[in-house]
Design an enzyme around this catalytic site. Structure first.
Site, mmCIF file in Angstrom:
data_model
loop_
_atom_site.group_PDB
_atom_site.id
_atom_site.type_symbol
_atom_site.label_atom_id
_atom_site.label_comp_id
_atom_site.label_asym_id
_atom_site.label_seq_id
_atom_site.Cartn_x
_atom_site.Cartn_y
_atom_site.Cartn_z
ATOM 1 N N ASP A 159 -12.368 -9.132 4.332
ATOM 2 C CA ASP A 159 -13.591 -9.148 3.512
ATOM 3 C C ASP A 159 -14.128 -10.572 3.443
ATOM 4 O OD1 ASP A 159 -13.528 -6.418 2.886
ATOM 5 O OD2 ASP A 159 -14.035 -6.785 0.770
ATOM 6 N N LYS B 54 3.306 -14.983 3.301
ATOM 7 C CA LYS B 54 3.562 -15.808 2.108
ATOM 8 C C LYS B 54 5.084 -16.026 2.062
ATOM 9 C CE LYS B 54 2.305 -17.846 -1.744
ATOM 10 N NZ LYS B 54 1.543 -19.108 -1.768
ATOM 11 N N TYR C 59 0.823 -1.210 0.000
ATOM 12 C CA TYR C 59 0.000 0.000 0.000
ATOM 13 C C TYR C 59 0.862 1.266 0.000
ATOM 14 C CZ TYR C 59 -4.661 -1.982 0.857
ATOM 15 O OH TYR C 59 -5.858 -2.616 0.743
ATOM 16 N N ASP D 98 -2.630 -18.240 1.329
ATOM 17 C CA ASP D 98 -3.558 -19.025 0.506
ATOM 18 C C ASP D 98 -4.238 -20.095 1.349
ATOM 19 O OD1 ASP D 98 -1.067 -20.214 0.751
ATOM 20 O OD2 ASP D 98 -0.969 -20.943 -1.314
ATOM 21 N N ASP E 102 -6.452 -6.980 4.228
ATOM 22 C CA ASP E 102 -7.566 -6.380 3.489
ATOM 23 C C ASP E 102 -8.429 -7.480 2.884
ATOM 24 O OD1 ASP E 102 -9.108 -4.356 2.170
ATOM 25 O OD2 ASP E 102 -8.017 -4.815 0.325
HETATM 26 C C1 IPM Z 1 -10.500 -1.190 3.632
HETATM 27 C C2 IPM Z 1 -10.695 -0.679 2.235
HETATM 28 C C3 IPM Z 1 -9.518 0.235 1.858
HETATM 29 C C4 IPM Z 1 -8.254 -0.577 1.915
HETATM 30 C C5 IPM Z 1 -9.679 0.943 0.496
HETATM 31 C C6 IPM Z 1 -10.955 1.746 0.417
HETATM 32 C C7 IPM Z 1 -8.486 1.807 0.174
HETATM 33 O O1 IPM Z 1 -10.826 -1.739 1.348
HETATM 34 O O2 IPM Z 1 -10.403 -0.365 4.560
HETATM 35 O O3 IPM Z 1 -10.458 -2.407 3.811
HETATM 36 O O4 IPM Z 1 -7.896 -1.270 0.955
HETATM 37 O O5 IPM Z 1 -7.594 -0.548 2.963
HETATM 38 MG MG MG Z 2 -10.964 -3.641 2.244
#
Ligand code: IPM
Ligand code: MG
Length: 364
Positions: free
Chosen positions: A249, A189, A142, A221, A245
């Protein structure tokens, strides 16, 4: 208690859900006799539109001078479909994390039993899942060097970690594990990446200071696969920015919906609290977004930044009670949800607020 909170609604449903998170903080202040003052500021697409900058200096000033931040989301489809855009809403979020030194992103994945049916994963696999992610937030690919070369034929992003960055997030994870099941899983990884080999080396060294906590390593993975196969095997997970990240999710499905997951970003100074979901422009303006992630973010804020554990528990208890009474937003409903129990954003916020406001004032 006297505290200054800055609300950063940002973009899309960020506006709608933070209004509910804020209403809950106001309810808590009135019931528990605290003075919370609120200010708002611009970030993301909304800030670009009015100032040209996704994180204006005026916003940063306010953030540097407050006690906690309640944040919504940033993003706009206009930029997603325009890879050449130089100024992007997400830059505001990344810069804010960096400028405020918010290096540790805590993402608790806690399943309310009432939502067992809302996930696409089998209830018997999910039941009892309780995971706490520590996602490193100010390093990795990032923030590594990136660019284009060879006359635009090549693009690169650099995955990079320093020992210090890994050490401080590892300490946070091990310290938290001591208050839980005393297990840390570090995800990397290391079979491929040099930055992951440094990560593993440092996490191992830090673990020597926590002999009562068991450390396990997983490749990302394999961790992604295990998360769906047996989420109960996870307790505290510590990982880098990009892997964190993606995995969080994925893990949101364990909690039934992205709309349920709150997060705290902390470092050495002020803390920032936000849903893990994004700006969701597909449902923006419809008033149907689930405000519970923002409300649960407010609960994290009360606990972590202000040390108000009973107040925080009262918010979580109120959410749980609303769910027990069968109320759902569209993202967490299932076939058995009657039509009159499906609420919009405001109605869901009101249900939670109503339960908090019926609590009697604590004796001093
Ligand atoms: C999160 C989001 C952010 C990230 C984006 C919006 C830049 O996906 O906070 O998880 O990747 O960190
Ligand atoms: Mg995210």
């Amino acid at each position: 208690m006297n505290k200054k909170i800055v609300v950063l609604p940002g973009d899309g449903i960020g506006q709608e859900v933070t209004a509910e998170g804020r209403a809950i903080l106001e309810a808590v202040a009135s019931v528990f006799d605290h003075q919370f003052s609120f200010d708002t500021a611009l970030i993301g697409h909304a800030a670009i539109e009015s100032t040209g900058d996704p994180l204006p200096e005026a916003t940063l000033d306010k953030l540097r001078n407050c006690d906690a931040i309640l944040f919504g989301a940033v993003g706009h489809p206009k930029y997603d479909n325009d890879p050449s855009a130089k100024i992007r809403p997400e830059q505001g979020l990344l810069k804010m994390r960096k400028e405020l030194g918010l290096y540790a992103n805590l993402r608790p994945i806690k399943l309310f039993d009432e939502l067992l049916g809302a996930s696409s994963i089998k209830p018997e696999v999910l039941k009892g899942s309780d995971i706490l992610f520590f996602r490193e937030l100010t390093g990795d690919v990032y923030f590594g060097e990136r660019g284009r070369r060879d006359n635009n034929l090549t693009a690169y992003d650099t995955m990079i970690y320093t020992r210090y960055e890994v050490e401080r997030i590892a300490h946070k994870a091990f310290a938290a594990a001591r208050t839980r099941r005393k297990k840390v899983m570090s995800v990397d990884k290391a079979n491929v990446l040099e930055s992951s080999r440094l990560w593993r080396e440092v996490v191992q060294a830090v673990s020597a200071e926590y002999p009562d906590v068991t450390l396990e390593h997983q490749f990302v993975d394999s961790a992604a696969m295990l998360l769906i196969k047996n989420p109960r095997a996870f307790d505290v997970v510590v990982t880098g920015n990009l892997f964190g990240d993606i995995l969080t999710d994925e893990a949101s499905q364990i909690a039934g919906s992205m709309g349920m997951l709150a997060s705290a970003s902390v470092g050495d100074r002020v803390g920032l609290y936000e849903p893990i979901h994004g700006s969701a422009h597909d449902i923006t303006g419809k008033g149907i977004a689930n405000p519970l992630a923002s409300i649960l973010s407010a609960a994290l804020l009360l606990d972590i930044s202000f040390g108000l554990k009973s107040e925080s528990d009262a918010v979580i208890e109120a959410v749980s009670s609303v769910l027990k009474d069968g109320y759902r937003t569209v993202d967490i409903k299932d076939e058995s949800t009657p039509k009159d129990k499906i609420l919009n954003t405001r109605q869901m916020g009101e249900q939670v607020e109503k339960r908090i406001r019926t609590l009697s004032k604590p004796a001093h």
